[in-house]
Design an enzyme around this catalytic site. Sequence first.
Site, PDB file in Angstrom:
ATOM      1  N   LYS A  65       0.864  -1.286  -0.003  1.00  0.00           N
ATOM      2  CA  LYS A  65       0.061  -0.124  -0.029  1.00  0.00           C
ATOM      3  C   LYS A  65       0.842   1.265   0.184  1.00  0.00           C
ATOM      4  CE  LYS A  65      -4.165  -1.771   2.152  1.00  0.00           C
ATOM      5  NZ  LYS A  65      -5.179  -1.661   3.273  1.00  0.00           N
ATOM      6  N   THR A 145       8.120  -0.074  15.461  1.00  0.00           N
ATOM      7  CA  THR A 145       9.345   0.776  15.324  1.00  0.00           C
ATOM      8  C   THR A 145       9.008   2.339  15.161  1.00  0.00           C
ATOM      9  OG1 THR A 145       8.668   0.474  12.911  1.00  0.00           O
ATOM     10  CG2 THR A 145      10.199  -1.264  13.610  1.00  0.00           C
ATOM     11  N   LYS A 148       8.952   4.569  12.026  1.00  0.00           N
ATOM     12  CA  LYS A 148       7.900   4.489  11.170  1.00  0.00           C
ATOM     13  C   LYS A 148       6.826   5.050  11.950  1.00  0.00           C
ATOM     14  CE  LYS A 148       5.272   1.343   8.313  1.00  0.00           C
ATOM     15  NZ  LYS A 148       5.364   1.908   7.123  1.00  0.00           N
TER      16      LYS A 148
END
Length: 269
Positions: A65, A145, A148
Amino acid sequence: MLYLGVIGYPIKHSVSPAMHNAALQHEGIEGIYLAFEVKPDRLRDAVFGAKALGFRGLNVTIPFKESVVEFVELEGEAAKIKTVNTIDLVEMVGYNTDVYGVKAALSGTELGGKTALVVGAGGAGKAAALALLDMGSTVIVANRTEEKGREAVEMLRRYGECIFWPLSRVEELKGKVDVVVNATPLGMRGFKAEIPVPPSMLDGVELVFDTVYNPMETPLIREAKKRGCKVVYGIEMLVHQGAKAFEIWTGIEPDVGVMREAALRALRF
């Protein structure tokens, strides 16, 4: 003949072909919707190969995506969160109908002024967070994470109150959130049958929404029901985002009930 499809890796779990083929048949459109498993290093080949073969459009699912954005022009919500789940292969334009799907799935709940925890900062997480911000919620994005997660929040905060929270410290939010959304693959068929937050965190939460739809009763949904939370199934997001994608490709608003029934039938097998 109208050719449509979905690309992902893995893709065996997808009920999108059943759902879209039912819509095509119901609308009297001669066409077919197929699922294609695409290895991550072959994404470009898959997109342009489908275009060369005369496909009208593609849906895009895990893990493409975000990476697919480099091949298309971005429209609307897709431009806001740099995430695409629907491609018009004629115009090479990428859309995000997941945001619409989340809003439709949650339309029966008043979310203005609520605090929502979204677990996951990938494509589904950003779409869910943007939808919740548009509906008036404060959004906390928790991700494994940190880099991100912070990147996603940086993108989202221009559309409402949005903060990052490390997933390792998510238990500290117990009693401070009204809504919990799973936007990770945890609980999906073929992935770990786990829930994304400690079970005790669900105590006192008003609403739990799992974007995973296969299986329909995910570990998170089962735990939320046990603790008295209202639940929203991923199938609702799936059906509504699919209906919006169908409209983009055909110009026709499909019968959502027909698509839902076909998706539910496919999940039973």
